[in-house]
Design a protein around this motif. Structure first.
Motif, PDB file in Angstrom:
ATOM      1  N   ASP A   1     -21.029  -4.443 -52.008  1.00 18.64           N
ATOM      2  CA  ASP A   1     -22.444  -4.083 -51.849  1.00 18.64           C
ATOM      3  C   ASP A   1     -23.056  -4.537 -50.526  1.00 18.64           C
ATOM      4  O   ASP A   1     -23.740  -3.737 -49.869  1.00 18.64           O
ATOM      5  CB  ASP A   1     -23.260  -4.647 -53.018  1.00 18.64           C
ATOM      6  N   PRO A   2     -22.866  -5.800 -50.085  1.00 20.95           N
ATOM      7  CA  PRO A   2     -23.531  -6.200 -48.833  1.00 20.95           C
ATOM      8  C   PRO A   2     -22.779  -5.804 -47.573  1.00 20.95           C
ATOM      9  O   PRO A   2     -23.285  -6.023 -46.473  1.00 20.95           O
ATOM     10  CB  PRO A   2     -23.601  -7.724 -48.964  1.00 20.95           C
TER      11      PRO A   2
ATOM     12  N   ARG B 177     -23.702 -12.999 -37.686  1.00 12.58           N
ATOM     13  CA  ARG B 177     -24.977 -12.300 -37.572  1.00 12.58           C
ATOM     14  C   ARG B 177     -24.757 -10.797 -37.353  1.00 12.58           C
ATOM     15  O   ARG B 177     -23.870 -10.393 -36.593  1.00 12.58           O
ATOM     16  CB  ARG B 177     -25.776 -12.887 -36.405  1.00 12.58           C
ATOM     17  N   ASP B 178     -25.567  -9.987 -38.040  1.00 13.01           N
ATOM     18  CA  ASP B 178     -25.609  -8.545 -37.840  1.00 13.01           C
ATOM     19  C   ASP B 178     -26.671  -8.278 -36.779  1.00 13.01           C
ATOM     20  O   ASP B 178     -27.858  -8.474 -37.004  1.00 13.01           O
ATOM     21  CB  ASP B 178     -25.976  -7.865 -39.165  1.00 13.01           C
TER      22      ASP B 178
ATOM     23  N   TRP C 278     -29.313  -9.486 -46.463  1.00 15.10           N
ATOM     24  CA  TRP C 278     -28.248  -8.488 -46.620  1.00 15.10           C
ATOM     25  C   TRP C 278     -27.521  -8.623 -47.954  1.00 15.10           C
ATOM     26  O   TRP C 278     -26.658  -7.818 -48.267  1.00 15.10           O
ATOM     27  CB  TRP C 278     -27.258  -8.617 -45.464  1.00 15.10           C
ATOM     28  N   GLY C 279     -27.857  -9.674 -48.709  1.00 16.12           N
ATOM     29  CA  GLY C 279     -27.233  -9.864 -50.015  1.00 16.12           C
ATOM     30  C   GLY C 279     -26.076 -10.835 -50.024  1.00 16.12           C
ATOM     31  O   GLY C 279     -25.437 -11.023 -51.069  1.00 16.12           O
ATOM     32  N   PHE C 280     -25.795 -11.489 -48.887  1.00 18.99           N
ATOM     33  CA  PHE C 280     -24.720 -12.476 -48.855  1.00 18.99           C
ATOM     34  C   PHE C 280     -25.233 -13.818 -49.380  1.00 18.99           C
ATOM     35  O   PHE C 280     -26.390 -14.181 -49.143  1.00 18.99           O
ATOM     36  CB  PHE C 280     -24.200 -12.665 -47.429  1.00 18.99           C
TER      37      PHE C 280
ATOM     38  N   ASP D 130     -22.215  -5.335 -36.230  1.00 17.85           N
ATOM     39  CA  ASP D 130     -22.716  -5.369 -37.600  1.00 17.85           C
ATOM     40  C   ASP D 130     -22.335  -6.636 -38.360  1.00 17.85           C
ATOM     41  O   ASP D 130     -22.584  -6.729 -39.569  1.00 17.85           O
ATOM     42  CB  ASP D 130     -22.227  -4.133 -38.364  1.00 17.85           C
ATOM     43  N   GLY D 131     -21.735  -7.618 -37.670  1.00 19.94           N
ATOM     44  CA  GLY D 131     -21.351  -8.853 -38.347  1.00 19.94           C
ATOM     45  C   GLY D 131     -20.164  -8.686 -39.263  1.00 19.94           C
ATOM     46  O   GLY D 131     -19.909  -9.537 -40.122  1.00 19.94           O
ATOM     47  N   ASN D 132     -19.413  -7.598 -39.093  1.00 23.07           N
ATOM     48  CA  ASN D 132     -18.302  -7.292 -39.982  1.00 23.07           C
ATOM     49  C   ASN D 132     -17.000  -7.152 -39.199  1.00 23.07           C
ATOM     50  O   ASN D 132     -16.210  -6.239 -39.442  1.00 23.07           O
ATOM     51  CB  ASN D 132     -18.592  -6.003 -40.769  1.00 23.07           C
TER      52      ASN D 132
END
Length: 551
Positions: A212-213, A306-307, A435-437, A292-294
């Motif tokens: 989800d996040p 960080r995004d 972001w839901g983390f 995007d921090g991914n």
């Protein structure tokens, strides 16, 4: 020429003998080589940082195991462990090495080839999670690294995905139960990267896949789960130990104490292009190509990178909800964020740090929105610390601030005084970022503060809040005086604490009393306070003596 072989043999034997004498026998004859004492930076009860002569501590069982792994894997071939008093090494790495730091190193691991960076002061520079990513695959965090990977230090399984209740989940697989306990009521969030790789350090619970996040969920039908073995945990513990006999030295290290509030960087296509080069070399592994921090390493990291796409930044001098200044970004890049995978980047040239700021701003159109740009908040000079101010801060922490709700410590439960575990207040398990983390509430007793360890840093955080996180601004709820009092109280909680093992140092009360005296000055590690003088000399006289030594 007919005696050349004889001369070569005699010369070779002579040089070997000389080397044994210089590196083996001669050091053993020097009293300093048998020292077990180092100069250690400690925080006093009045929140000042001072140097004291303190015994070095031996390795724990886990750290000793990690040292054996370090030797076995040949890490010492490339990494040295000695800060020399030459060529400005102390300005790059930290304080010059002392003999007492090697009291328990048998054999020593000085090394001579600096193919990789010196590790003498690497302890707590990075988080544990950064090291796990680094040992699994160094290219995840350092794209141009030539260091080999160490996958045999991890357990790994590949699990198929199936659809359950409209969402992808792990297929029932016996291999999962070999790693996780499946303890009911405890969820372990699994956040894979785009390639389907997922890291999990915790094992005591139920693994729950959570897409989800994530900005980009993996496109694979399987997930490769990676968990550290006991050897990997030991290796990371050993690396975190390096340099930590010197205590909180990093909080006194000038390159990491830069405070910049506001300046502007002229934009140009050339500088942005240069910033992109820096980003792809230094930042892409965590923050990702899209900002995007991914990045590929993100699955290993907690907290997440960080995004940049929404331009939401925690550490600022601007009001809550506003964009940071370019000075804020420069400060964060230079200092790093303690306790996380974001290291200090003071070692790279200043122009690279400035250029990468310009490139980071290209990820979000928010930087063009004038409504999000606000003037920095006022940061007045701090009042002098005192016992009265700290006592007032504790009361405000409990009542007006109610900081214990997230951070734990002294608080209230059922209208009665109650002490919560530090970092685990009643709201802590439910904290999430925008972001839901999951979020981790700071444990103030460790002395590790993400935004900086100066009282002004804590006051700034209380005044501006942390955008994207659960930490609000208290600028309208509390007066300046109240925020200063809480800031000093928070800082005092880590007095005389070992930030690595999170335990109190064994320092006699009379020595603490001497160190707490504002008149006692220890401006450098060479002027460290000698505890044996605490009972025989007044603090003011010691102050003059140590200042003279330092000069």
């Amino acid at each position: 020429m007919r005696y050349a072989k004889t001369v070569a043999v005699i010369a070779g034997f002579g040089f070997i003998t000389l080397a044994l004498f210089v590196q083996g026998l001669l050091p053993a004859l020097l009293p300093e080589s048998r020292s077990e004492t180092v100069s250690r930076a400690v925080r006093t009860r009045l929140t000042e940082l001072k140097w004291i002569e303190y015994p070095a501590e031996n390795y724990t069982e886990g750290e000793q195991l990690g040292r054996q792994v370090y030797i076995r894997e040949g890490c010492w071939y490339c990494h040295s462990q000695y800060i020399r008093p030459v060529t400005g090494e102390d300005q790059r790495w930290g304080p010059v090495s002392q003999a007492g730091e090697y009291a328990f190193d048998v054999p020593h691991l000085f090394s001579t080839r600096r193919i990789g960076p010196d590790l003498t002061r690497v302890g707590l520079k990075y988080s544990d999670h950064w090291h796990f990513a680094h040992h699994w695959n160094p290219r995840l965090v350092v794209p141009d690294s030539n260091m080999p990977s160490f996958p045999w230090l991890y357990e790994q399984i590949t699990v198929e995905l199936v659809e359950k209740d409209g969402k992808l989940a792990f297929k029932d697989d016996s291999s999962l139960r070999k790693i996780f306990t499946f303890k009911q009521g405890t969820e372990i969030q699994i956040l894979p990267n785009i390639d389907g790789l997922a890291f999990a350090r915790e094992r005591d619970g139920v693994p729950v896949l959570n897409f989800d996040p994530l900005p980009d969920p993996p496109k694979t039908n399987t997930i490769t789960l990676v968990t550290p073995t006991r050897e990997a945990e030991g290796l990371v513990a050993y690396i975190q130990k390096l340099g930590m006999n010197r205590g909180q030295w990093r909080d006194l290290f000038e390159p990491q104490r830069v405070f910049v509030s506001q300046f502007s960087i002229p934009e140009s296509e050339d500088w942005i292009a240069h910033g992109k080069e820096v980003y792809l070399r230094r930042c892409v592994g965590c923050h990702g190509e899209k900002g995007d921090g991914n990045g590929p390493a993100a699955t290993f990291l907690n907290p997440r990178p960080r995004d940049f796409r929404e331009a939401v930044f925690k550490f600022r001098v601007t009001p809550s909800g506003a964009l940071p200044t370019e000075g804020d970004l420069y400060r964060t890049i230079t200092r790093g964020i303690r306790g996380t995978a974001m290291p200090p980047w003071h070692e790279i040239p200043e122009k690279q740090r400035l250029a990468v700021i310009l490139f980071i701003k290209t990820f979000s159109p928010a930087w063009k929105d004038k409504n999000l740009k606000e003037a920095p908040v006022a940061l007045p000079d701090p009042p002098a610390p005192s016992e009265e101010l700290i006592t007032q801060g504790e009361k405000l922490y409990i009542n007006e601030g109610r900081c214990w709700n997230c951070h734990g410590g002294p608080g209230i439960k059922d209208n009665q005084p109650f002490t919560y575990p530090w970092g685990r207040g009643p709201s802590a398990p439910t904290l999430k970022d925008d972001w839901g983390f999951p979020l981790l509430a700071s444990d103030f007793t460790t002395g590790i503060f993400k935004s900086g360890s100066d009282v002004t840093d804590i006051f700034r955080t209380m005044s501006t809040g942390l955008n994207g996180a659960a930490m609000p601004s208290f600028a309208t709820n509390l007066t300046d005086e109240q925020r200063w009092a809480i800031s000093y109280y928070v800082l005092s909680l880590s007095a005389y604490t070992d930030p690595l093992h999170r335990k109190k140092l064994q320092i006699p009360e009379q020595v603490k009393a001497a160190l707490d005296d504002p008149n006692l000055k220890t401006p450098t590690w060479r002027a460290a306070f000698d505890p044996s003088q605490a009972e025989t000399t007044v603090a003011g006289e010691k102050s003059k003596n140590y200042l003279r030594i330092a000069e």
